[in-house]
Design a protein around this motif. Structure first.
Motif, PDB file in Angstrom:
ATOM      1  N   UNK A 286      31.135  13.687 -24.422  1.00 53.74           N
ATOM      2  CA  UNK A 286      30.867  14.519 -25.593  1.00 53.74           C
ATOM      3  C   UNK A 286      29.489  14.238 -26.161  1.00 53.74           C
ATOM      4  N   UNK A 287      28.834  13.174 -25.699  1.00 53.24           N
ATOM      5  CA  UNK A 287      27.486  12.875 -26.181  1.00 53.24           C
ATOM      6  C   UNK A 287      26.501  13.835 -25.538  1.00 53.24           C
ATOM      7  N   UNK A 288      25.710  14.527 -26.324  1.00 49.64           N
ATOM      8  CA  UNK A 288      24.751  15.485 -25.749  1.00 49.64           C
ATOM      9  C   UNK A 288      23.573  14.776 -25.095  1.00 49.64           C
ATOM     10  N   UNK A 289      22.742  15.554 -24.444  1.00 54.86           N
ATOM     11  CA  UNK A 289      21.563  14.995 -23.787  1.00 54.86           C
ATOM     12  C   UNK A 289      20.720  14.241 -24.803  1.00 54.86           C
ATOM     13  N   UNK A 290      20.198  13.094 -24.389  1.00 55.23           N
ATOM     14  CA  UNK A 290      19.443  12.250 -25.316  1.00 55.23           C
ATOM     15  C   UNK A 290      17.967  12.212 -25.061  1.00 55.23           C
ATOM     16  N   UNK A 291      17.498  12.790 -23.971  1.00 57.16           N
ATOM     17  CA  UNK A 291      16.077  12.734 -23.628  1.00 57.16           C
ATOM     18  C   UNK A 291      15.420  14.085 -23.876  1.00 57.16           C
ATOM     19  N   UNK A 292      14.271  14.029 -24.498  1.00 56.01           N
ATOM     20  CA  UNK A 292      13.501  15.250 -24.720  1.00 56.01           C
ATOM     21  C   UNK A 292      12.426  15.436 -23.669  1.00 56.01           C
ATOM     22  N   UNK A 293      12.189  14.412 -22.858  1.00 56.94           N
ATOM     23  CA  UNK A 293      11.197  14.522 -21.787  1.00 56.94           C
ATOM     24  C   UNK A 293      11.664  13.714 -20.582  1.00 56.94           C
ATOM     25  N   UNK A 294      11.276  14.168 -19.404  1.00 54.59           N
ATOM     26  CA  UNK A 294      11.595  13.492 -18.149  1.00 54.59           C
ATOM     27  C   UNK A 294      10.290  13.254 -17.397  1.00 54.59           C
ATOM     28  N   UNK A 295      10.071  12.000 -16.989  1.00 48.77           N
ATOM     29  CA  UNK A 295       8.789  11.661 -16.374  1.00 48.77           C
ATOM     30  C   UNK A 295       9.018  10.818 -15.124  1.00 48.77           C
ATOM     31  N   UNK A 296       8.057  10.896 -14.218  1.00 44.07           N
ATOM     32  CA  UNK A 296       8.015  10.034 -13.038  1.00 44.07           C
ATOM     33  C   UNK A 296       6.915   9.008 -13.270  1.00 44.07           C
ATOM     34  N   UNK A 297       7.297   7.749 -13.324  1.00 47.64           N
ATOM     35  CA  UNK A 297       6.332   6.682 -13.578  1.00 47.64           C
ATOM     36  C   UNK A 297       5.890   6.024 -12.281  1.00 47.64           C
TER      37      UNK A 297
ATOM     38  N   UNK B  68      11.914   7.621 -14.254  1.00 40.60           N
ATOM     39  CA  UNK B  68      12.253   7.060 -12.961  1.00 40.60           C
ATOM     40  C   UNK B  68      10.966   6.643 -12.244  1.00 40.60           C
ATOM     41  N   UNK B  69      11.077   5.678 -11.334  1.00 43.26           N
ATOM     42  CA  UNK B  69       9.917   5.162 -10.597  1.00 43.26           C
ATOM     43  C   UNK B  69      10.105   5.553  -9.133  1.00 43.26           C
ATOM     44  N   UNK B  70       9.582   6.700  -8.705  1.00 49.39           N
ATOM     45  CA  UNK B  70       9.864   7.219  -7.364  1.00 49.39           C
ATOM     46  C   UNK B  70       9.489   6.267  -6.231  1.00 49.39           C
ATOM     47  N   UNK B  71       8.352   5.585  -6.329  1.00 45.14           N
ATOM     48  CA  UNK B  71       7.931   4.697  -5.246  1.00 45.14           C
ATOM     49  C   UNK B  71       8.953   3.584  -5.025  1.00 45.14           C
ATOM     50  N   UNK B  72       9.463   3.024  -6.106  1.00 44.17           N
ATOM     51  CA  UNK B  72      10.460   1.960  -5.979  1.00 44.17           C
ATOM     52  C   UNK B  72      11.805   2.510  -5.494  1.00 44.17           C
ATOM     53  N   UNK B  73      12.125   3.719  -5.911  1.00 43.00           N
ATOM     54  CA  UNK B  73      13.380   4.340  -5.458  1.00 43.00           C
ATOM     55  C   UNK B  73      13.325   4.577  -3.952  1.00 43.00           C
ATOM     56  N   UNK B  74      12.158   4.949  -3.475  1.00 43.01           N
ATOM     57  CA  UNK B  74      12.029   5.160  -2.038  1.00 43.01           C
ATOM     58  C   UNK B  74      12.248   3.857  -1.270  1.00 43.01           C
ATOM     59  N   UNK B  75      11.701   2.750  -1.773  1.00 43.01           N
ATOM     60  CA  UNK B  75      11.931   1.455  -1.124  1.00 43.01           C
ATOM     61  C   UNK B  75      13.397   1.062  -1.210  1.00 43.01           C
ATOM     62  N   UNK B  76      14.026   1.325  -2.360  1.00 45.85           N
ATOM     63  CA  UNK B  76      15.435   1.002  -2.543  1.00 45.85           C
ATOM     64  C   UNK B  76      16.315   1.790  -1.576  1.00 45.85           C
ATOM     65  N   UNK B  77      15.917   3.020  -1.271  1.00 53.48           N
ATOM     66  CA  UNK B  77      16.720   3.898  -0.422  1.00 53.48           C
ATOM     67  C   UNK B  77      16.700   3.459   1.038  1.00 53.48           C
ATOM     68  N   UNK B  78      15.662   2.747   1.433  1.00 55.11           N
ATOM     69  CA  UNK B  78      15.557   2.332   2.827  1.00 55.11           C
ATOM     70  C   UNK B  78      16.760   1.471   3.216  1.00 55.11           C
ATOM     71  N   UNK B  79      17.410   1.838   4.288  1.00 53.87           N
ATOM     72  CA  UNK B  79      18.560   1.080   4.767  1.00 53.87           C
ATOM     73  C   UNK B  79      19.889   1.530   4.201  1.00 53.87           C
TER      74      UNK B  79
ATOM     75  N   UNK C 162      -1.478   1.152  -5.200  1.00 52.55           N
ATOM     76  CA  UNK C 162      -0.186   1.834  -5.201  1.00 52.55           C
ATOM     77  C   UNK C 162      -0.435   3.327  -5.191  1.00 52.55           C
ATOM     78  N   UNK C 163       0.539   4.035  -4.752  1.00 58.31           N
ATOM     79  CA  UNK C 163       0.436   5.490  -4.725  1.00 58.31           C
ATOM     80  C   UNK C 163       1.770   6.081  -5.132  1.00 58.31           C
ATOM     81  N   UNK C 164       1.718   7.248  -5.688  1.00 60.84           N
ATOM     82  CA  UNK C 164       2.954   7.944  -6.067  1.00 60.84           C
ATOM     83  C   UNK C 164       3.633   8.474  -4.798  1.00 60.84           C
TER      84      UNK C 164
ATOM     85  N   UNK D 209      20.074   9.920  -3.602  1.00 64.74           N
ATOM     86  CA  UNK D 209      19.852   8.692  -4.370  1.00 64.74           C
ATOM     87  C   UNK D 209      19.121   9.019  -5.664  1.00 64.74           C
ATOM     88  N   UNK D 210      18.156   9.911  -5.591  1.00 65.24           N
ATOM     89  CA  UNK D 210      17.369  10.277  -6.771  1.00 65.24           C
ATOM     90  C   UNK D 210      18.256  10.906  -7.840  1.00 65.24           C
TER      91      UNK D 210
END
Length: 475
Positions: free
Chosen positions: A109-120, A208-219, A75-77, A227-228
């Motif tokens: 009214x709920x504030x941001x809940x994530x302290x980090x954002x990552x691409x898996x 988020x999983x960019x490789x899977x998002x790219x496959x999901x975006x096809x079509x 697999x590749x990113x 989409x991202x």
């Protein structure tokens, strides 16, 4: 329950290649291919046996992880979205999440809940979510293993002796193998860490999983960047709920555990099956094994847990759906189309739901998500955003399954009842209830001690009535 939990199912002959754990299909070939496949099977068996002592629980998670990673293969990113030659997939995900958080600030009214954002990567997803899968799958595997052990006659248990522990290890390997194959397939499909509605990843982490998002975006005929951002908004909305509704994460996972712990095996069905088996008729044996006799039965307690879980999941997914739609508005041209695509993906049971049903024997698909979306939309329009989001402050304030049948009625009752935004104080209500119960208990304890004076007063009344000539007081 559409699928039995792992350990019960048999390969489906109609699915052919899908039954192959390697994912390479069951194509028949030459004799050399057959010997090669046999060699691979023996090699894999040797690896499995060498790992029997590496896991002491009901599931061999070391083996599960190894098989899941092997199934992923190379697999590749992916470089998706608004990436440039100087921008990595990680940067694209961070930018999308930052933009989504800014838009969400205006919709809840709920504030941001994530302290980090990552691409898996898919492998990252396996590594980061395995602890939660362990919590979800252990009760199932333990119940299944205990059921088969308890089904043995006492004499057989005594005769088996140390072999029972070996049977337990083999069971852990079998469960681990099936879990690994399931997670390997799921890791190649999931889009975010909350894709099945449960908080599988670490707390306060948008993933988020960019490789899977790219496959999901096809079509889809939409730009990758659009989409991202849309998926980043959904993930961020989930994280706001899980971070600022402290009871929600525990309630979801505990309800799944409660369902799993109710699994039992009908040993009488096992005895009935043994009596029907004809060793000379392999086709008949396969037919009996697939007849459903050995599948666990859903108890009333499990059904109640399933209903609570489906309602809560629907409320979570419905809230996320409405908040993301409000946040994005007309900012993304294809937002409505993406919203409907994800709705259908969940409604028809995507790969995430199918895999979870295979592992735990439980459908997590929120069947009533559209009704929940309508309810949150009605509450927001009639009572306001504050009232809508403050309902999450305590589980007792949440809409019920009956409320999903009448979203407009629930929203109107909330508006006319005065229980809007600032009026909601669940802690104060609980404290008042506790004090009232305590005062009532103290009064109940004090009443027997007043028996003497009460009796005296009663005697004095009777003497007075006798002096006044009241015949009704005699006796």
């Amino acid at each position: 329950m559409s699928n039995p939990p792992f350990g019960f199912g048999l390969p489906d002959p109609d699915k052919g290649p899908e039954n192959d754990p390697s994912g390479q299909g069951g194509q028949s070939g030459s004799g050399a291919d057959a010997f090669q496949q046999l060699g691979q099977m023996l090699s894999q068996l040797g690896q499995m046996l060498s790992q029997t002592g590496s896991s002491s629980g009901p599931v061999n998670y070391d083996l599960a992880k190894q098989i899941a990673v092997q199934r992923l293969g190379g697999e590749s990113r992916s470089r998706i979205g608004f990436t440039t030659e100087d921008q990595s997939g990680d940067a694209a995900v961070r930018d999308a999440a930052h933009l989504a958080e800014l838009w969400l600030d205006e919709a809840t009214i709920l504030p941001a809940g994530a302290s980090s954002t990552v691409a898996w990567s898919a492998r990252d997803w396996i590594d980061r979510t395995l602890p939660t899968w362990q919590r979800l799958c252990d009760p199932v595997a333990r119940q299944v293993s205990n059921a088969w052990t308890e089904a043995l006659p006492q004499e057989a248990k005594q005769a088996a002796g140390p072999l029972l522990s070996m049977v337990g290890q083999m069971g852990g390997m079998a469960f681990g193998s099936q879990l690994g194959n399931a997670l390997g397939g799921l890791a190649s499909e999931v889009l975010t860490s909350t894709d099945i509605g449960l908080p599988l990843g670490p707390e306060a982490t948008t993933a988020l999983v960019p490789a899977n998002i790219e496959k999901f975006t096809e079509g889809l005929e939409r730009p990758n960047s659009e989409v991202l951002v849309f998926l980043a908004a959904r993930e961020a909305a989930h994280q706001r709920l899980f971070a600022h509704v402290p009871w929600l994460r525990q309630r979801l996972l505990a309800t799944v555990e409660e369902f799993a712990q109710g699994i039992s095996v009908d040993t009488s069905a096992l005895e009935e099956l043994a009596g029907k088996i004809d060793p000379s008729n392999p086709a008949g044996i396969e037919e009996l094994m697939s007849s459903g006799l050995l599948e666990p039965r859903t108890t009333p307690e499990q059904q109640a847990a399933l209903t609570r879980l489906e309602t809560l999941l629907a409320l979570v997914e419905g809230w996320v759906d409405v908040v993301v739609a409000d946040a994005i508005g007309n900012r993304l041209p294809g937002a409505d189309a993406l919203r409907e695509t994800l709705r259908r993906r969940r409604a028809t049971g995507g790969p995430a739901e199918q895999t979870f049903a295979t592992l735990v024997g439980l459908e997590l698909r929120p069947r009533r998500m559209r009704a929940a979306s309508e309810l949150w939309s009605e509450v927001g329009s009639r009572a306001g955003t504050d009232a809508r989001d403050n309902l999450w402050s305590h589980p007792d304030l949440m809409p019920t399954g009956d409320d999903l049948d009448d979203p407009a009625g629930f929203a109107e009752r909330l508006r006319t009842g005065g229980a809007t935004g600032d009026d909601l104080d669940p802690i104060a209500e609980l404290e008042r209830t506790r004090r009232a119960e305590q005062e009532q208990a103290e009064r109940d304890r004090a009443e027997p001690d007043q028996g003497g004076p009460a009796d005296t007063a009663s005697d004095d009344d009777r003497d007075r009535h006798r002096r006044e000539g009241d015949p009704g007081t005699d006796g």
